[in-house]
Write an enzyme that holds these catalytic residues in place. Structure first.
Site, PDB file in Angstrom:
ATOM      1  N   MET A   1       0.851  -1.201   0.000  1.00 22.62           N
ATOM      2  CA  MET A   1       0.000   0.000   0.000  1.00 22.62           C
ATOM      3  C   MET A   1       0.881   1.244   0.000  1.00 22.62           C
ATOM      4  O   MET A   1       0.413   2.340   0.347  1.00 22.62           O
ATOM      5  CB  MET A   1      -0.931  -0.011   1.205  1.00 22.62           C
ATOM      6  CG  MET A   1      -1.900  -1.196   1.178  1.00 22.62           C
ATOM      7  SD  MET A   1      -3.450  -0.883   2.036  1.00 22.62           S
ATOM      8  CE  MET A   1      -2.876  -0.599   3.691  1.00 22.62           C
TER       9      MET A   1
ATOM     10  N   HIS B   1       9.294  -3.261   3.491  1.00 23.02           N
ATOM     11  CA  HIS B   1       8.942  -3.469   2.075  1.00 23.02           C
ATOM     12  C   HIS B   1      10.215  -3.703   1.252  1.00 23.02           C
ATOM     13  O   HIS B   1      10.255  -4.572   0.368  1.00 23.02           O
ATOM     14  CB  HIS B   1       8.230  -2.240   1.501  1.00 23.02           C
ATOM     15  CG  HIS B   1       6.961  -1.858   2.198  1.00 23.02           C
ATOM     16  ND1 HIS B   1       6.844  -0.719   2.951  1.00 23.02           N
ATOM     17  CD2 HIS B   1       5.750  -2.460   2.229  1.00 23.02           C
ATOM     18  CE1 HIS B   1       5.610  -0.630   3.423  1.00 23.02           C
ATOM     19  NE2 HIS B   1       4.926  -1.669   2.999  1.00 23.02           N
TER      20      HIS B   1
ATOM     21  N   GLN C   1       6.253 -11.546   6.927  1.00 24.33           N
ATOM     22  CA  GLN C   1       5.816 -12.250   8.140  1.00 24.33           C
ATOM     23  C   GLN C   1       5.139 -11.303   9.131  1.00 24.33           C
ATOM     24  O   GLN C   1       4.336 -11.728   9.955  1.00 24.33           O
ATOM     25  CB  GLN C   1       7.020 -12.923   8.807  1.00 24.33           C
ATOM     26  CG  GLN C   1       6.622 -13.806   9.986  1.00 24.33           C
ATOM     27  CD  GLN C   1       7.746 -14.041  10.966  1.00 24.33           C
ATOM     28  OE1 GLN C   1       8.887 -14.266  10.534  1.00 24.33           O
ATOM     29  NE2 GLN C   1       7.460 -13.987  12.253  1.00 24.33           N
TER      30      GLN C   1
ATOM     31  N   GLN D   1      -2.191 -12.675   7.302  1.00 26.26           N
ATOM     32  CA  GLN D   1      -2.342 -12.409   5.866  1.00 26.26           C
ATOM     33  C   GLN D   1      -1.615 -13.485   5.045  1.00 26.26           C
ATOM     34  O   GLN D   1      -2.128 -13.962   4.032  1.00 26.26           O
ATOM     35  CB  GLN D   1      -1.768 -11.029   5.568  1.00 26.26           C
ATOM     36  CG  GLN D   1      -1.730 -10.646   4.120  1.00 26.26           C
ATOM     37  CD  GLN D   1      -1.458  -9.149   3.963  1.00 26.26           C
ATOM     38  OE1 GLN D   1      -2.361  -8.345   4.024  1.00 26.26           O
ATOM     39  NE2 GLN D   1      -0.204  -8.791   3.769  1.00 26.26           N
TER      40      GLN D   1
HETATM   41  P1  AMP Z   1       1.541  -2.975   3.408  1.00 32.82           P
HETATM   42  O1  AMP Z   1       2.065  -1.900   2.542  1.00 32.82           O
HETATM   43  O2  AMP Z   1       1.481  -2.615   4.871  1.00 32.82           O
HETATM   44  O3  AMP Z   1       0.263  -3.599   2.895  1.00 32.82           O
HETATM   45  O4  AMP Z   1       2.627  -4.137   3.352  1.00 32.82           O
HETATM   46  C1  AMP Z   1       3.041  -4.693   2.129  1.00 32.82           C
HETATM   47  C2  AMP Z   1       3.849  -5.922   2.403  1.00 32.82           C
HETATM   48  O5  AMP Z   1       4.983  -5.573   3.204  1.00 32.82           O
HETATM   49  C3  AMP Z   1       3.064  -6.967   3.192  1.00 32.82           C
HETATM   50  O6  AMP Z   1       3.362  -8.264   2.699  1.00 32.82           O
HETATM   51  C4  AMP Z   1       3.581  -6.793   4.596  1.00 32.82           C
HETATM   52  O7  AMP Z   1       3.490  -7.943   5.399  1.00 32.82           O
HETATM   53  C5  AMP Z   1       5.033  -6.420   4.330  1.00 32.82           C
HETATM   54  N1  AMP Z   1       5.591  -5.732   5.493  1.00 32.82           N
HETATM   55  C6  AMP Z   1       5.062  -4.677   6.157  1.00 32.82           C
HETATM   56  N2  AMP Z   1       5.833  -4.372   7.230  1.00 32.82           N
HETATM   57  C7  AMP Z   1       6.859  -5.246   7.234  1.00 32.82           C
HETATM   58  C8  AMP Z   1       7.983  -5.458   8.083  1.00 32.82           C
HETATM   59  N3  AMP Z   1       8.204  -4.695   9.145  1.00 32.82           N
HETATM   60  N4  AMP Z   1       8.838  -6.461   7.780  1.00 32.82           N
HETATM   61  C9  AMP Z   1       8.624  -7.264   6.693  1.00 32.82           C
HETATM   62  N5  AMP Z   1       7.585  -7.119   5.849  1.00 32.82           N
HETATM   63  C10 AMP Z   1       6.711  -6.123   6.123  1.00 32.82           C
END
Ligand code: AMP
Length: 355
Positions: free
Chosen positions: A44, A51, A183, A188
């Site tokens: 997002m 990310h 993770q 999810q």
């Molecule tokens: P989001 O933009 O929050 O929807 O996240 C996009 C992807 O990044 C999703 O697969 C999340 O699980 C991953 N993500 C978000 N925060 C972290 C983090 N701290 N460490 C690893 N992956 C993450």
């Protein structure tokens, strides 16, 4: 996981310039000229090192990496932060160009790196929802039951329906060979893996999970929503990871019983709540626990004890309440500290860590 320091990419560099697509047909034209396997990292936006670690791994393992940046309206409840969710496309593109620059440097130095980020898919709401959902015409959804209804799904009943629907659309649009998820959002990952299996996509689509990236030194899991916290709540926000780590320690010492493992986590939380409740309102941080869970890593069913062959997920969610009596000069966080900030985190125990 630490993110290595890297020198800045030269500004205005065109060699790493990324194509940004808002619509599907030109993306398809580009994809038809790119080498496979194709990796997709759905996000997002408001990109951070969590990310970037997923994108980096995707580029190490695949010649073509596509990142989607889409703040998906159907996964937000009407009471949630859809309108204020951080949207930082320019900064995101800078980070992506820097990553491509770093990967190119590493490749030159002989590292084994299969590819780079080739395109950003940043669609409009209309592209993703050609028939926008309304109260009288809710539209088409993908639901994965019952695992979407527990844990996060209990507090956010329509959240996973939105996630699985948008991911299915992205998988159809981009047709990746492999998708990468973090993770950090463990439920999810379980729901997406189940969706891929249940819709018979697992013979051509692999789901890869990257480890949670944390802030150093205190271990708070990175999240785009951490900008809402502000300094006061940020300090106390580590209570969740601290509680999960204490529970992990109890498991590591040999205990397999729910009451011992979760008891230890709940004690850490209760202690912090007591400390905060004794502070004056201009210093304290009040927070509520949504859940602290010990669950099976495939079914997400709550466990009374952990089987050694299976391991378990210990996870939690807390709600940091609005900042009280904001002081002059205090940074209350994005949004003035007025909203509740929900934090989630998890640790995989034993055999469940092999994901
Ligand atoms: P989001 O933009 O929050 O929807 O996240 C996009 C992807 O990044 C999703 O697969 C999340 O699980 C991953 N993500 C978000 N925060 C972290 C983090 N701290 N460490 C690893 N992956 C993450």
């Amino acid at each position: 996981m630490k993110v290595p320091f890297s020198p800045a990419a030269p500004s205005g560099s065109t060699s790493n310039a990324l194509s940004v697509f808002n619509t599907i047909p030109p993306l398809h034209t580009m994809l038809s000229h790119l080498p496979g396997p194709i990796a997709l990292v759905p996000t997002m936006g408001a990109l951070h090192a969590g990310h970037i670690s997923l994108l980096r791994r995707a580029a190490i393992e695949n010649p073509t990496v596509i990142i989607s940046i889409f703040v998906n309206p159907t996964q937000f409840a009407p009471t949630e932060d859809l309108s204020t969710y951080p949207r930082t496309l320019d900064a995101d593109l800078k980070l992506l160009n820097q990553l491509n620059f770093d990967l190119a440097q590493e490749r030159k130095q002989g590292e084994n790196i299969a590819g780079s980020i080739k395109a950003v898919f940043a669609p409009t709401d209309h592209v993703m929802y050609p028939n926008p959902p309304t109260a009288s015409s809710p539209g088409s959804y993908v639901t994965v039951l019952p695992i979407s209804t527990v844990l996060e799904g209990q507090s956010r009943p329509t959240f996973f329906r939105g996630v699985t629907t948008v991911c299915m659309k992205l998988f159809h649009i981009i047709r990746p060979d492999v998708v990468y998820f973090g993770q950090k959002d463990i439920q999810q990952t379980v729901v997406i893996k189940r969706m891929v299996q249940d819709f018979c996509m697992d013979n051509y689509l692999r789901v890869r999970i990257g480890p949670t990236v944390r802030e150093e030194p205190d271990g708070l899991a990175l999240s785009s929503r951490n900008v809402y916290l502000g300094t006061r709540r940020r300090k106390v926000a580590t209570v969740l990871v601290n509680a999960l780590r204490v529970a992990e320690g109890v498991f590591a010492k040999g205990s397999r019983l729910r009451e011992d493992i979760l008891g230890a986590a709940n004690e850490v939380i209760a202690q912090e709540q007591k400390i905060q409740s004794e502070l004056p309102s201009h210093l304290r941080v009040l927070f509520k626990v949504d859940y602290i869970s010990l669950a099976d890593s495939l079914t997400l069913a709550e466990l009374d004890d952990v089987e050694d062959g299976k391991g378990a997920i210990i996870s939690g969610a807390i709600k940091m309440l609005p900042v009280e009596d904001v002081q002059g000069g205090e940074d209350p966080g994005f949004g003035g500290g007025m909203g509740t900030v929900r934090l989630i985190d998890n640790i995989l125990l034993g055999a469940a860590a092999k994901i």
